[in-house]
Design a protein around this motif. Structure first.
Motif, PDB file in Angstrom:
ATOM      1  N   ASP A 110      25.379  36.202  45.694  1.00  0.00           N
ATOM      2  CA  ASP A 110      24.709  37.402  46.207  1.00  0.00           C
ATOM      3  C   ASP A 110      25.018  38.569  45.274  1.00  0.00           C
ATOM      4  O   ASP A 110      26.175  38.853  44.978  1.00  0.00           O
ATOM      5  N   ASP A 111      23.969  39.238  44.830  1.00  0.00           N
ATOM      6  CA  ASP A 111      24.140  40.335  43.866  1.00  0.00           C
ATOM      7  C   ASP A 111      24.925  41.508  44.433  1.00  0.00           C
ATOM      8  O   ASP A 111      25.453  42.325  43.679  1.00  0.00           O
ATOM      9  N   HIS A 112      25.008  41.627  45.762  1.00  0.00           N
ATOM     10  CA  HIS A 112      25.647  42.787  46.376  1.00  0.00           C
ATOM     11  C   HIS A 112      27.152  42.613  46.583  1.00  0.00           C
ATOM     12  O   HIS A 112      27.842  43.571  46.900  1.00  0.00           O
ATOM     13  N   ILE A 113      27.654  41.373  46.414  1.00  0.00           N
ATOM     14  CA  ILE A 113      29.081  41.109  46.585  1.00  0.00           C
ATOM     15  C   ILE A 113      29.785  41.298  45.241  1.00  0.00           C
ATOM     16  O   ILE A 113      29.438  40.668  44.251  1.00  0.00           O
ATOM     17  N   LEU A 114      30.781  42.170  45.222  1.00  0.00           N
ATOM     18  CA  LEU A 114      31.514  42.435  43.986  1.00  0.00           C
ATOM     19  C   LEU A 114      32.873  41.756  43.958  1.00  0.00           C
ATOM     20  O   LEU A 114      33.415  41.489  42.889  1.00  0.00           O
ATOM     21  N   ASP A 115      33.433  41.482  45.118  1.00  0.00           N
ATOM     22  CA  ASP A 115      34.704  40.755  45.177  1.00  0.00           C
ATOM     23  C   ASP A 115      34.902  40.240  46.589  1.00  0.00           C
ATOM     24  O   ASP A 115      34.219  40.662  47.529  1.00  0.00           O
ATOM     25  N   TYR A 116      35.870  39.345  46.711  1.00  0.00           N
ATOM     26  CA  TYR A 116      36.083  38.680  48.003  1.00  0.00           C
ATOM     27  C   TYR A 116      37.510  38.165  48.070  1.00  0.00           C
ATOM     28  O   TYR A 116      38.043  37.670  47.074  1.00  0.00           O
ATOM     29  N   MET A 117      38.154  38.323  49.230  1.00  0.00           N
ATOM     30  CA  MET A 117      39.504  37.795  49.418  1.00  0.00           C
ATOM     31  C   MET A 117      39.618  37.218  50.820  1.00  0.00           C
ATOM     32  O   MET A 117      39.334  37.898  51.807  1.00  0.00           O
ATOM     33  N   GLU A 118      40.010  35.955  50.883  1.00  0.00           N
ATOM     34  CA  GLU A 118      40.154  35.280  52.172  1.00  0.00           C
ATOM     35  C   GLU A 118      41.413  35.758  52.877  1.00  0.00           C
ATOM     36  O   GLU A 118      42.481  35.867  52.269  1.00  0.00           O
TER      37      GLU A 118
END
Length: 215
Positions: A133-141
């Motif tokens: 997804d172009d709108h997600i810049l980072d992610y942490m579970e």
């Protein structure tokens, strides 16, 4: 600063050592391969060549003195399992072991590991979420159900206040911080206005975040 034992100096173990060194921890590195040990000498506190499945060798390291024991052996699951079990028997406070398959994770947890890291699976999950997804810049579970996402401020939110959007009530999602031009502000209040070009760090259930941001 913590006192850390790192067993297994392959590619993953080497990266762990580099990161721990940057964080200022004391590191005792161990591998049966002399060449691997020599490669990490510049960024560990101490290093030894030895067989981690040998109880006497492990005992000589003073296992109880380490805050964390990492087992990052990648070329032999049998050795990883034996090392993990021995560490716990010798009084290790916290054993974190590496798995390469789901079944390995289960065996490690049953045989002394307090935590298991599964690099390939974890990176695959991160990459699939981050880049689809172009709108997600980072992610942490955070856990099996919750995560922190850094997302672009949706176009329809620009110029509106956090309180006015009321996403906490509507979606049970919390805005933790706002990031603008590299500067992160955690002083988020109901009166905070979201502007174009900003990103927000949001915490919530996966499904709620997917629904809110149409991911």
């Amino acid at each position: 600063m913590k006192n850390i034992l790192l067993i297994g100096l392959g590619r993953f173990g080497k990266h762990i050592a580099l990161q721990l060194n940057q964080m200022g921890h004391e590191i005792m590195a161990v591998d049966i391969n002399e060449e691997r040990v020599n490669k990490v000498l510049p960024f560990v506190t101490n290093a030894q060549i030895g067989d981690s499945t040998d109880a006497q060798f492990l005992e000589s390291l003073g296992i109880g003195n380490f805050d964390i024991c990492f087992v990052t052996i990648g070329n032999s699951f049998q050795n990883s399992l034996e090392t993990t079990s021995l560490l716990k028997e010798l009084g290790a406070k916290l054993v974190i072991s590496r798995a390469e398959r789901d079944v390995q994770e289960k065996f490690l947890l049953r045989n002394g590991a307090d935590k298991v890291v599964y690099p390939e699976k974890q990176v695959a999950k991160w990459a699939s979420i981050r880049y689809t997804d172009d709108h997600i810049l980072d992610y942490m579970e955070v856990d099996a159900s919750h995560a922190i996402f850094e997302v672009e401020v949706p176009h329809e939110w620009i110029g509106k206040t956090v309180g006015g959007l009321d996403i906490r009530r509507k979606y049970d999602i919390n805005i933790l911080a706002v990031k603008n031009e590299g500067e992160v502000s955690i002083a988020v209040s109901p009166n905070t206005v979201l502007i174009a070009g900003s990103t927000i760090l949001v915490l919530g259930d996966y499904k709620a975040i997917q629904k809110c941001f149409h991911i």
